[in-house]
Design an enzyme around this catalytic site. Structure first.
Site, PDB file in Angstrom:
ATOM      1  N   LEU A  39      52.517  30.870  35.023  1.00  0.00           N
ATOM      2  CA  LEU A  39      51.462  31.176  36.260  1.00  0.00           C
ATOM      3  C   LEU A  39      50.188  30.536  35.592  1.00  0.00           C
ATOM      4  O   LEU A  39      49.451  31.458  34.716  1.00  0.00           O
ATOM      5  CB  LEU A  39      51.634  32.562  36.720  1.00  0.00           C
ATOM      6  CG  LEU A  39      52.910  33.046  37.160  1.00  0.00           C
ATOM      7  CD1 LEU A  39      52.725  34.410  37.635  1.00  0.00           C
ATOM      8  CD2 LEU A  39      53.446  31.936  38.202  1.00  0.00           C
TER       9      LEU A  39
ATOM     10  N   ALA B 282      47.356  29.354  38.017  1.00  0.00           N
ATOM     11  CA  ALA B 282      46.579  28.934  38.961  1.00  0.00           C
ATOM     12  C   ALA B 282      45.483  29.715  39.108  1.00  0.00           C
ATOM     13  O   ALA B 282      44.423  29.360  40.015  1.00  0.00           O
ATOM     14  CB  ALA B 282      47.322  28.955  40.453  1.00  0.00           C
ATOM     15  N   GLY B 283      45.267  30.679  38.587  1.00  0.00           N
ATOM     16  CA  GLY B 283      44.242  31.722  38.633  1.00  0.00           C
ATOM     17  C   GLY B 283      42.718  31.202  38.633  1.00  0.00           C
ATOM     18  O   GLY B 283      42.529  30.328  37.815  1.00  0.00           O
TER      19      GLY B 283
ATOM     20  N   GLN C  78      49.362  25.907  43.784  1.00  0.00           N
ATOM     21  CA  GLN C  78      49.110  26.839  44.725  1.00  0.00           C
ATOM     22  C   GLN C  78      47.779  26.671  45.243  1.00  0.00           C
ATOM     23  O   GLN C  78      47.044  26.839  44.627  1.00  0.00           O
ATOM     24  CB  GLN C  78      49.300  28.186  43.752  1.00  0.00           C
ATOM     25  CG  GLN C  78      49.371  29.477  44.801  1.00  0.00           C
ATOM     26  CD  GLN C  78      49.228  30.775  43.817  1.00  0.00           C
ATOM     27  OE1 GLN C  78      48.691  30.486  42.753  1.00  0.00           O
ATOM     28  NE2 GLN C  78      49.302  31.913  44.477  1.00  0.00           N
TER      29      GLN C  78
ATOM     30  N   GLY D  37      48.344  35.758  45.028  1.00  0.00           N
ATOM     31  CA  GLY D  37      48.933  36.686  44.208  1.00  0.00           C
ATOM     32  C   GLY D  37      50.196  36.092  43.496  1.00  0.00           C
ATOM     33  O   GLY D  37      50.403  34.689  43.807  1.00  0.00           O
TER      34      GLY D  37
ATOM     35  N   ASN E 188      54.599  47.103  31.874  1.00  0.00           N
ATOM     36  CA  ASN E 188      54.883  45.631  32.409  1.00  0.00           C
ATOM     37  C   ASN E 188      54.078  44.696  31.515  1.00  0.00           C
ATOM     38  O   ASN E 188      52.856  44.506  31.753  1.00  0.00           O
ATOM     39  CB  ASN E 188      54.977  45.530  33.872  1.00  0.00           C
ATOM     40  CG  ASN E 188      55.055  44.225  34.109  1.00  0.00           C
ATOM     41  OD1 ASN E 188      55.235  43.123  33.630  1.00  0.00           O
ATOM     42  ND2 ASN E 188      54.818  43.818  35.539  1.00  0.00           N
TER      43      ASN E 188
ATOM     44  N   HIS F  73      20.318  25.766  12.918  1.00  0.00           N
ATOM     45  CA  HIS F  73      19.447  26.351  11.940  1.00  0.00           C
ATOM     46  C   HIS F  73      19.489  27.707  11.957  1.00  0.00           C
ATOM     47  O   HIS F  73      19.143  28.212  13.077  1.00  0.00           O
ATOM     48  CB  HIS F  73      18.290  25.604  11.961  1.00  0.00           C
ATOM     49  CG  HIS F  73      18.155  24.312  12.299  1.00  0.00           C
ATOM     50  ND1 HIS F  73      18.198  23.214  11.467  1.00  0.00           N
ATOM     51  CD2 HIS F  73      17.900  23.762  13.753  1.00  0.00           C
ATOM     52  CE1 HIS F  73      18.183  21.988  12.271  1.00  0.00           C
ATOM     53  NE2 HIS F  73      17.966  22.381  13.598  1.00  0.00           N
TER      54      HIS F  73
HETATM   55  P1  TTP Z   1      45.195  37.634  37.250  1.00  0.00           P
HETATM   56  O1  TTP Z   1      44.509  37.881  35.781  1.00  0.00           O
HETATM   57  O2  TTP Z   1      45.396  38.795  38.368  1.00  0.00           O
HETATM   58  O3  TTP Z   1      44.066  36.620  37.856  1.00  0.00           O
HETATM   59  P2  TTP Z   1      43.284  35.484  37.149  1.00  0.00           P
HETATM   60  O4  TTP Z   1      43.980  34.900  35.817  1.00  0.00           O
HETATM   61  O5  TTP Z   1      42.806  34.406  38.111  1.00  0.00           O
HETATM   62  O6  TTP Z   1      41.922  36.379  36.579  1.00  0.00           O
HETATM   63  P3  TTP Z   1      40.789  37.203  37.268  1.00  0.00           P
HETATM   64  O7  TTP Z   1      41.577  38.396  37.882  1.00  0.00           O
HETATM   65  O8  TTP Z   1      39.736  37.314  36.287  1.00  0.00           O
HETATM   66  O9  TTP Z   1      40.278  36.222  38.389  1.00  0.00           O
HETATM   67  O10 TTP Z   1      46.583  36.627  37.176  1.00  0.00           O
HETATM   68  C1  TTP Z   1      47.537  36.913  36.413  1.00  0.00           C
HETATM   69  C2  TTP Z   1      48.215  35.565  36.081  1.00  0.00           C
HETATM   70  O11 TTP Z   1      48.936  35.132  37.367  1.00  0.00           O
HETATM   71  C3  TTP Z   1      47.402  34.529  35.555  1.00  0.00           C
HETATM   72  O12 TTP Z   1      48.189  33.793  34.519  1.00  0.00           O
HETATM   73  C4  TTP Z   1      47.100  33.731  36.605  1.00  0.00           C
HETATM   74  C5  TTP Z   1      48.161  33.878  37.812  1.00  0.00           C
HETATM   75  N1  TTP Z   1      47.936  33.788  38.776  1.00  0.00           N
HETATM   76  C6  TTP Z   1      48.410  32.815  39.794  1.00  0.00           C
HETATM   77  O13 TTP Z   1      48.940  31.748  39.228  1.00  0.00           O
HETATM   78  N2  TTP Z   1      47.977  32.615  41.187  1.00  0.00           N
HETATM   79  C7  TTP Z   1      47.817  33.781  41.918  1.00  0.00           C
HETATM   80  O14 TTP Z   1      47.462  33.630  42.983  1.00  0.00           O
HETATM   81  C8  TTP Z   1      47.326  34.855  40.970  1.00  0.00           C
HETATM   82  C9  TTP Z   1      46.664  36.143  41.527  1.00  0.00           C
HETATM   83  C10 TTP Z   1      47.247  34.887  39.535  1.00  0.00           C
END
Ligand code: TTP
Length: 392
Positions: A6, A8-9, A78, A83, A159, A307
């Site tokens: 994952l 995409a965040g 995504q 989420g 988790n 420096h």
């Molecule tokens: P998060 O840590 O909840 O989200 P983020 O990484 O974008 O950080 P922030 O809350 O600072 O904006 O996400 C947990 C993991 O899931 C991370 O690896 C990103 C991924 N993710 C997705 O791929 N798609 C999503 O829609 C979300 C919410 C998370």
């Protein structure tokens, strides 16, 4: 088995470092953050990596390319970050059996290998205060329940953002929105736990890299695992102590002292007469010059502290330049933990020592004093002689 990463965040809590760089690509020792999860999957022998990308996707797709360490890579996009369940749903058309899901922004210890064993599993970590995590209930090694952020946690097992799902879970991904308005994997897990025997795979060490000081912790961890290797050019009068890597194409000039763990990447120049103390990453093409002391910091690519400066417990983005005599304070005189503003809220870093975060292209004037916990946004400037107490 296939592995879904994952990635995409938007990494909003890591801003300004993620203004242009997706969080999965921030450097952790000699690789981007997401490569550590990818390596765990490849080491476990997965057949394919499916990387879910969205925010600033091109940086991630060009890093992995079509295959990574001999394992084919498929990208799925995504478009909106709705989420983690929604992210896995984007990968569903590519899935053809049981699969593993790893957060692209988590570091796992070698215990993660157990996740790839027989049958559904959840990685777990014992934490002191589980109230801000998904908390597992177990009977022996079997997970019996998962609850999000419980006020009264049933155990200390949190988790750890890594799962093995049975093929049937591909049909469970259409979950309703949670209270915080996201489609969450926790709800998919709850159903898997109801219908399958799910193993808890306990890790000894795990890190969720969300905020800038967690990037420091990630580097502290992974730099600590490096073996000494000197492939670059090191002057005879320089001193290299302990587990230090000087990559080919890096230069350590006369009179410099480098204490490990430290990684000096290709194209970086250190010295003359610099002092690099432990747990420091000097990324590609960085420059640390005359009489500069750097300690426990991440200096990203193309940045210079040329420096007479001190930088401690700090994260500097890319193409940053600190004017001569810029000094970072990393300790409050009242000894309280340093606080940082994250998405508008003042948050404790839990660290007695923390310096500053500087976004890409920050430039400080000569003799700038930067106080603990200050965040300088992308491209921010300070005037010569300024004392900076507030974010800008
Ligand atoms: P998060 O840590 O909840 O989200 P983020 O990484 O974008 O950080 P922030 O809350 O600072 O904006 O996400 C947990 C993991 O899931 C991370 O690896 C990103 C991924 N993710 C997705 O791929 N798609 C999503 O829609 C979300 C919410 C998370």
């Amino acid at each position: 088995m296939q592995a879904v990463l994952l990635a995409a965040g938007q990494g909003t809590r890591m801003r300004p470092l993620t203004d242009a760089l997706p969080k999965p690509m921030v450097p952790v020792a000699d690789r981007p953050l997401v490569a550590h999860a990818a390596d765990a999957a490849v080491d476990a022998g997965v057949s394919e990596l499916i990387v879910v990308v969205g925010y600033e996707r091109d940086a991630i797709t060009s890093y992995f390319g079509e295959s990574y360490r001999g394992v084919p890579v498929t990208f799925v996009t995504q478009s909106e970050q709705r989420g983690t369940a929604d992210a896995v749903r984007a990968a569903a058309p590519e899935l053809d059996g049981e699969f593993v899901v790893l957060n692209g922004d988590n570091l796992y210890d070698e215990g993660i290998e157990g996740l790839f064993g027989d049958g559904p599993a959840i990685a777990a970590i014992e934490v002191e205060d589980p109230t801000s995590y998904g908390v597992l209930s177990t009977a022996g090694e079997t997970v019996t329940d998962i609850v999000e952020k419980p006020a009264d946690p049933p155990s200390k097992l949190a988790n750890a953002g890594a799962y093995q799902f049975p093929a049937a879970a591909i049909e469970y991904l259409d979950v309703p929105k949670s209270e915080r308005g996201e489609y969450e994997l926790t709800d998919v897990l709850a159903r898997v736990i109801d219908e399958f025997d799910v193993r808890a795979v306990e890790l000894d060490r795990w890190l969720d890299v969300g905020r800038p000081w967690e990037l420091l912790e990630a580097n502290e961890w992974r730099l600590g695992e490096l073996d000494r290797r000197i492939d670059g050019s090191v002057a005879d009068s320089a001193t290299i102590r302990g587990p230090v890597v000087v990559e080919e194409g890096a230069t350590v000039e006369p009179g410099t002292v480098v204490e490990g763990p430290a990684l000096i990447r290709s194209g970086a120049t250190v010295g003359p007469n610099a002092y690099v103390r432990g747990r420091t990453l000097l990324a590609e093409n960085t420059k640390v010059g005359q009489s500069v002391e750097i300690k426990n910091s991440v200096i990203m690519a193309d940045s210079s502290v040329p420096h007479l400066s001190y930088v401690g417990d700090s994260v500097l983005g890319r193409d940053v330049n600190f004017g001569a005599g810029t000094n970072v304070a990393n300790l409050r005189h009242d000894d309280a933990d340093v606080r940082v503003t994250v998405k508008g809220d003042r948050v404790s870093t839990g660290r007695r020592k923390f310096g500053v975060v500087a976004g890409d292209r920050v430039k400080t004037g000569i003799n700038t004093s930067l106080n603990p916990g200050v965040v300088l946004s992308t491209g921010a400037r300070t005037k010569p002689g300024e004392s900076v107490f507030e974010d800008r």
